[in-house]
Write a protein that holds these residues in place. Sequence first.
Motif, PDB file in Angstrom:
ATOM      1  N   ASN A 142       6.148   3.520   8.752  1.00 42.28           N
ATOM      2  CA  ASN A 142       6.943   4.739   8.558  1.00 42.28           C
ATOM      3  C   ASN A 142       7.728   5.085   9.821  1.00 42.28           C
ATOM      4  O   ASN A 142       7.712   6.215  10.297  1.00 42.28           O
ATOM      5  N   ASP A 143       8.383   4.084  10.373  1.00 41.06           N
ATOM      6  CA  ASP A 143       9.235   4.202  11.569  1.00 41.06           C
ATOM      7  C   ASP A 143       8.487   4.591  12.839  1.00 41.06           C
ATOM      8  O   ASP A 143       9.111   4.937  13.831  1.00 41.06           O
ATOM      9  N   ARG A 144       7.171   4.561  12.838  1.00 41.97           N
ATOM     10  CA  ARG A 144       6.398   4.851  14.050  1.00 41.97           C
ATOM     11  C   ARG A 144       5.884   3.523  14.608  1.00 41.97           C
ATOM     12  O   ARG A 144       5.186   2.773  13.926  1.00 41.97           O
ATOM     13  N   TYR A 145       6.248   3.247  15.868  1.00 46.60           N
ATOM     14  CA  TYR A 145       5.774   2.046  16.539  1.00 46.60           C
ATOM     15  C   TYR A 145       4.283   2.203  16.811  1.00 46.60           C
ATOM     16  O   TYR A 145       3.861   3.127  17.490  1.00 46.60           O
ATOM     17  N   LEU A 146       3.477   1.291  16.245  1.00 44.14           N
ATOM     18  CA  LEU A 146       2.019   1.411  16.347  1.00 44.14           C
ATOM     19  C   LEU A 146       1.372   0.366  17.236  1.00 44.14           C
ATOM     20  O   LEU A 146       0.398   0.654  17.922  1.00 44.14           O
ATOM     21  N   ALA A 147       1.869  -0.849  17.185  1.00 45.63           N
ATOM     22  CA  ALA A 147       1.140  -1.929  17.850  1.00 45.63           C
ATOM     23  C   ALA A 147       2.036  -3.143  18.039  1.00 45.63           C
ATOM     24  O   ALA A 147       3.116  -3.231  17.464  1.00 45.63           O
ATOM     25  N   PHE A 177       0.811  -1.216   0.000  1.00 43.17           N
ATOM     26  CA  PHE A 177       0.000   0.000   0.000  1.00 43.17           C
ATOM     27  C   PHE A 177       0.851   1.276   0.000  1.00 43.17           C
ATOM     28  O   PHE A 177       0.324   2.375   0.126  1.00 43.17           O
ATOM     29  N   GLY A 178       2.167   1.126  -0.140  1.00 43.19           N
ATOM     30  CA  GLY A 178       3.037   2.283  -0.302  1.00 43.19           C
ATOM     31  C   GLY A 178       3.598   2.885   0.980  1.00 43.19           C
ATOM     32  O   GLY A 178       4.149   3.986   0.957  1.00 43.19           O
ATOM     33  N   TYR A 179       3.489   2.180   2.076  1.00 44.75           N
ATOM     34  CA  TYR A 179       4.037   2.655   3.343  1.00 44.75           C
ATOM     35  C   TYR A 179       5.291   1.853   3.690  1.00 44.75           C
ATOM     36  O   TYR A 179       5.391   0.678   3.361  1.00 44.75           O
ATOM     37  N   SER A 180       6.197   2.485   4.377  1.00 47.34           N
ATOM     38  CA  SER A 180       7.355   1.777   4.912  1.00 47.34           C
ATOM     39  C   SER A 180       6.893   1.030   6.167  1.00 47.34           C
ATOM     40  O   SER A 180       6.090   1.553   6.948  1.00 47.34           O
ATOM     41  N   SER A 181       7.371  -0.171   6.356  1.00 42.39           N
ATOM     42  CA  SER A 181       6.947  -0.954   7.512  1.00 42.39           C
ATOM     43  C   SER A 181       8.055  -1.882   7.947  1.00 42.39           C
ATOM     44  O   SER A 181       8.837  -2.358   7.123  1.00 42.39           O
ATOM     45  N   ALA A 208      -2.960  -5.310   8.068  1.00 42.14           N
ATOM     46  CA  ALA A 208      -2.273  -4.259   7.305  1.00 42.14           C
ATOM     47  C   ALA A 208      -3.112  -2.991   7.241  1.00 42.14           C
ATOM     48  O   ALA A 208      -2.606  -1.888   7.487  1.00 42.14           O
ATOM     49  N   LEU A 209      -4.386  -3.140   6.933  1.00 46.72           N
ATOM     50  CA  LEU A 209      -5.265  -1.964   6.865  1.00 46.72           C
ATOM     51  C   LEU A 209      -5.449  -1.326   8.240  1.00 46.72           C
ATOM     52  O   LEU A 209      -5.525  -0.093   8.350  1.00 46.72           O
ATOM     53  N   LEU A 210      -5.501  -2.144   9.282  1.00 43.56           N
ATOM     54  CA  LEU A 210      -5.602  -1.615  10.635  1.00 43.56           C
ATOM     55  C   LEU A 210      -4.359  -0.790  10.987  1.00 43.56           C
ATOM     56  O   LEU A 210      -4.470   0.311  11.533  1.00 43.56           O
ATOM     57  N   ALA A 211      -3.196  -1.295  10.649  1.00 42.07           N
ATOM     58  CA  ALA A 211      -1.953  -0.564  10.928  1.00 42.07           C
ATOM     59  C   ALA A 211      -1.935   0.776  10.194  1.00 42.07           C
ATOM     60  O   ALA A 211      -1.587   1.812  10.775  1.00 42.07           O
ATOM     61  N   ILE A 212      -2.327   0.758   8.940  1.00 39.33           N
ATOM     62  CA  ILE A 212      -2.359   2.004   8.155  1.00 39.33           C
ATOM     63  C   ILE A 212      -3.398   2.966   8.736  1.00 39.33           C
ATOM     64  O   ILE A 212      -3.140   4.158   8.873  1.00 39.33           O
ATOM     65  N   ALA A 213      -4.564   2.444   9.091  1.00 38.94           N
ATOM     66  CA  ALA A 213      -5.616   3.292   9.653  1.00 38.94           C
ATOM     67  C   ALA A 213      -5.175   3.906  10.988  1.00 38.94           C
ATOM     68  O   ALA A 213      -5.429   5.091  11.240  1.00 38.94           O
ATOM     69  N   ILE A 214      -4.508   3.130  11.825  1.00 37.81           N
ATOM     70  CA  ILE A 214      -4.015   3.666  13.102  1.00 37.81           C
ATOM     71  C   ILE A 214      -2.926   4.710  12.849  1.00 37.81           C
ATOM     72  O   ILE A 214      -2.864   5.729  13.544  1.00 37.81           O
TER      73      ILE A 214
END
Length: 188
Positions: free
Chosen positions: A81-86, A61-65, A135-141
């Motif tokens: 994108n280098d941000r710890y999400l979950a 989806f075009g994001y760094s992960s 994946a969509l949850l990570a992007i949405a968060i």
Amino acid sequence: MLKIIKENKAVVQFLLTFGGLYLILAVLYKFYLGMDFSINNFPDYFTRLVAEQSREMVQVFGYSSKIEPHPFQESMKFFVNDRYLARIVEGCNGISVIILFVSFIFAFYKGAKKTFIFAFSGSVFIYAINILRIALLAIAIYEYPEYTDFLHGTAFPAIIYGTVFLLWFVWVNNFSKNTKKWKPGKKS
């Protein structure tokens, strides 16, 4: 009591098959989870695999992960994108949901070939939907952090359980034996 059981033989058979198979598969899965994964410094294999595949899907989806093992818990840290999400924990891997799905399918057994094919293909579909969901949850968060609780607690669980319900509906209405087809709006 025996009369009630005899009159409701199909229901009792369903409950015993579903409950028995669910119990057996859940115990086997619990045994698997009891194995020592600390040697690899990872959570269990399936959780690690789901984390890796979800990371790859986020990149589609075009994001760094990236992912990395959590230093103190059996989980994978998930970054966008280098941000710890979950953290991706065992409950995220979808195996418990697949066990529930398969138990239901076998409770409405329709011959070995149809049942095994539907159970296998449905499990693969649920697994794939789960990867996409994470994946969509990570992007949405990442994009909407203020909605994290709603997204994680309500919206995205609805995707996985909704998928299971729809597959069950397809199975009961199109493939299983001895069931009347249910059509919305039609009285039975």
